[in-house]
Write an enzyme that holds these catalytic residues in place. Structure first.
Site, short mmCIF file in Angstrom:
data_model
loop_
_atom_site.label_atom_id
_atom_site.label_comp_id
_atom_site.label_asym_id
_atom_site.label_seq_id
_atom_site.Cartn_x
_atom_site.Cartn_y
_atom_site.Cartn_z
N GLY A 129 0.81 -1.19 0.02
CA GLY A 129 0.10 0.11 0.11
C GLY A 129 0.85 1.35 0.00
NE ARG A 130 3.33 1.93 5.13
CZ ARG A 130 4.56 1.99 5.86
NH1 ARG A 130 5.61 2.82 5.57
NH2 ARG A 130 4.54 1.24 6.93
CE LYS A 168 7.42 -0.16 5.34
NZ LYS A 168 7.80 -0.96 6.38
CG ASP A 176 -0.50 9.13 3.35
OD1 ASP A 176 -0.01 8.11 3.43
OD2 ASP A 176 -0.40 10.07 4.00
N GLY A 177 -0.40 6.30 0.98
CA GLY A 177 1.19 5.83 0.52
C GLY A 177 2.19 6.29 0.93
NE ARG A 209 4.97 -8.31 2.10
CZ ARG A 209 5.03 -7.53 2.88
NH1 ARG A 209 4.50 -7.46 4.23
NH2 ARG A 209 5.69 -6.36 2.48
CG ASP A 222 -0.16 -8.66 6.36
OD1 ASP A 222 -0.58 -9.18 7.30
OD2 ASP A 222 0.38 -7.60 6.35
CG ASP A 240 6.55 -5.41 6.62
OD1 ASP A 240 7.24 -4.80 6.00
OD2 ASP A 240 5.32 -5.89 6.12
#
Length: 497
Positions: free
Chosen positions: A92-93, A113, A125-126, A183, A260, A270
């Site tokens: 997503g970002r 990232k 907003d990424g 993942r 994930d 992550d």
């Protein structure tokens, strides 16, 4: 060492079908600048560290320029978040920018990232902010220095672009480097959408690029293809068990062990609301959004098994149930074996004795009752000759509540060491190599962040230096190994990024 234009790319993931991700162009940040670059990770890529100081590097990794070898892709995956399946996940970002191939044949993902919105941003907003980017940058360096398998971070860059979280923060990017970004959730996505052909394709991809020995194993060649997938799952179970044992041994809490966020290569992946233990608290919760304590420190071994079971279920079209169960049944013994090796090294024990279980049990009960500093306890033990142990409780006073109870255990430990044949000087050297002097405490990371937000990156560089070699003394930075202040133990870290 190479210039950016001399890097060799072999973008294998982008050759997979389009439902594995979406091509996305990074969105630029305004007035970008370099915060820090890690020369160790430059060396992995065979990249000249001086390249990071160039305007081209800065523009390239903040969406303001392009490199011919890049083919940016937002990867699609799903996963279980706090035990609930979420089909709407994906990068997503972040973007997989490309895969660098070194002269030795090693392949490294370059992942950006904070690159802006993607189809998987889910109303976000990424963007990434400087705060969280620094935390991941330092955490990956810390874990690498501790000898724990992890994703890496090449550099942090920032900008004047405002990003809105609990407050207005600086937009930033982190350049993550990893052997793979696959993942557990990649396989879950293909299973739950019933794309079983693609599921097989991804398993073949994983084996080809990361477990190639399974392609040449004579025993597997003689058997059916499903046995190769079972062997692949066994490998993932083993790598995960080793990673979790390493976490528990150094006192690392991940905080968000969703599927994930689990790497199929057993990489620590992550970094969000992570934390290293200060006071020893088995139930330590580093993520203040984890209201149930699902991802508490002492729950990590069982959660990893839960996640492996979810992955096994996702692989069920490729592997018979009994073979999945057989692999899962190896997790606990492997975890215990590796953890035992790590903990015995921390106490300098080579031979196994019947009384060792009691010694460890008494030690953990003492650490828990006294809420003693986990890292300082073992590092202090690493500095005391056997003959002085029984009278050494005073050396623990700065972080140990009641040294009277400690004295009894130290005498017990000294008696146990009498049964070791290794010279005491060798034992102490080995213990210092197993017990770090420096860890990334939350308050140190926060101080580095606070200074960086004011334009001072000095502490980031200091931490990078000691975390790269955490078992060494670093006398100029001894204060970074001190007992943390009380306020430093009470910082609240959430998933906000």
């Amino acid at each position: 060492m190479r210039a950016l234009s001399e890097l060799v790319f072999h973008n294998t993931y982008s050759e997979l079908p389009s439902d594995f991700g979406t091509r996305v162009v990074p969105q630029p940040l305004s007035e970008p600048f370099l915060v820090s670059v890690n020369p160790q990770i430059c060396a992995l890529l065979e990249l000249d560290p001086a390249q990071a100081q160039t305007e081209y590097f800065i523009n390239l990794f903040t969406g303001n320029d392009e490199l011919a070898g890049f083919d940016p892709i937002a990867m699609k995956y799903t996963g279980h978040q706090f035990g609930q399946y979420n089909p709407a996940l994906g990068d997503g970002r972040g973007l997989l920018m490309g895969e660098v191939l070194t002269s030795e044949g090693n392949k490294w993902d370059i992942h950006l990232k904070g690159a802006g919105m993607t189809p998987y941003s889910r109303q976000g907003d990424g963007r990434a902010v400087l705060r969280s980017s620094i935390r991941e940058y330092l955490a990956s360096a810390a874990m690498h220095g501790l000898g724990i398998r992890t994703t890496h971070a090449l550099a942090v860059l920032s900008s004047t672009t405002p990003v809105y979280r609990e407050k207005v923060e600086r937009g930033a990017t982190l350049i993550r480097v990893a052997e793979s970004h696959l993942r557990f959730g990649h396989f879950e996505y293909l299973f739950y959408t019933e794309k079983h052909g693609d599921l097989k394709l991804l398993a073949d991809y994983l084996i080809q690029h990361h477990f190639p020995d399974l392609l040449t194993d004579e025993n597997l060649q003689a058997n059916t293809q499903p046995d190769r997938y079972a062997a692949m799952f066994h490998r993932i179970v083993s790598l995960t068990a080793e990673m979790i044992a390493d976490w528990q041994a150094v006192g690392f809490a991940h905080g968000v062990m969703n599927t994930d966020n689990m790497s199929v290569l057993g990489l620590t992946f992550d970094y969000g609301p992570y934390g290293f233990l200060d006071d020893y608290q088995p139930g330590f919760i580093c993520n203040h959004s984890d209201y149930s304590g699902r991802y508490a420190f002492n729950q990590q071994p069982s959660i990893a098994l839960w996640n492996l079971s979810a992955l096994g279920y996702a692989l069920s079209p490729l592997i018979e149930k009994e073979l999945i169960d057989e692999a899962l049944n190896t997790y606990q013994p492997q975890l215990q074996q590796h953890y035992s090796i790590r903990m015995r090294s921390k106490l300098g024990l080579q031979a196994q004795q019947p009384q060792d279980s009691q010694l460890f049990s008494d030690m953990f009960a003492l650490l828990t009752h006294q809420a003693a500093d986990y890292t300082l306890f073992f590092r202090t033990l690493s500095e005391i000759p056997r003959a002085e142990l029984a009278q050494s409780a005073h050396r623990f006073e700065s972080f140990f509540g009641c040294t009277q109870s400690l004295s009894a255990w130290l005498a017990q430990y000294a008696a146990r060491l009498n049964e070791e044949t290794r010279a005491d000087s060798q034992r102490l050297a080995a213990m210092k190599a197993a017990n770090p002097k420096f860890i990334l405490r939350n308050y140190l990371a926060q101080q580095a962040i606070d200074a960086a937000e004011q334009g001072d990156f000095t502490m980031i560089e200091q931490l990078l230096q000691v975390l790269a070699a955490p078992f060494e003394e670093h006398p100029d930075y001894a204060h970074l190994a001190d007992v943390p202040p009380q306020w430093g133990k009470e910082l609240e870290i959430s998933c906000s990024s």
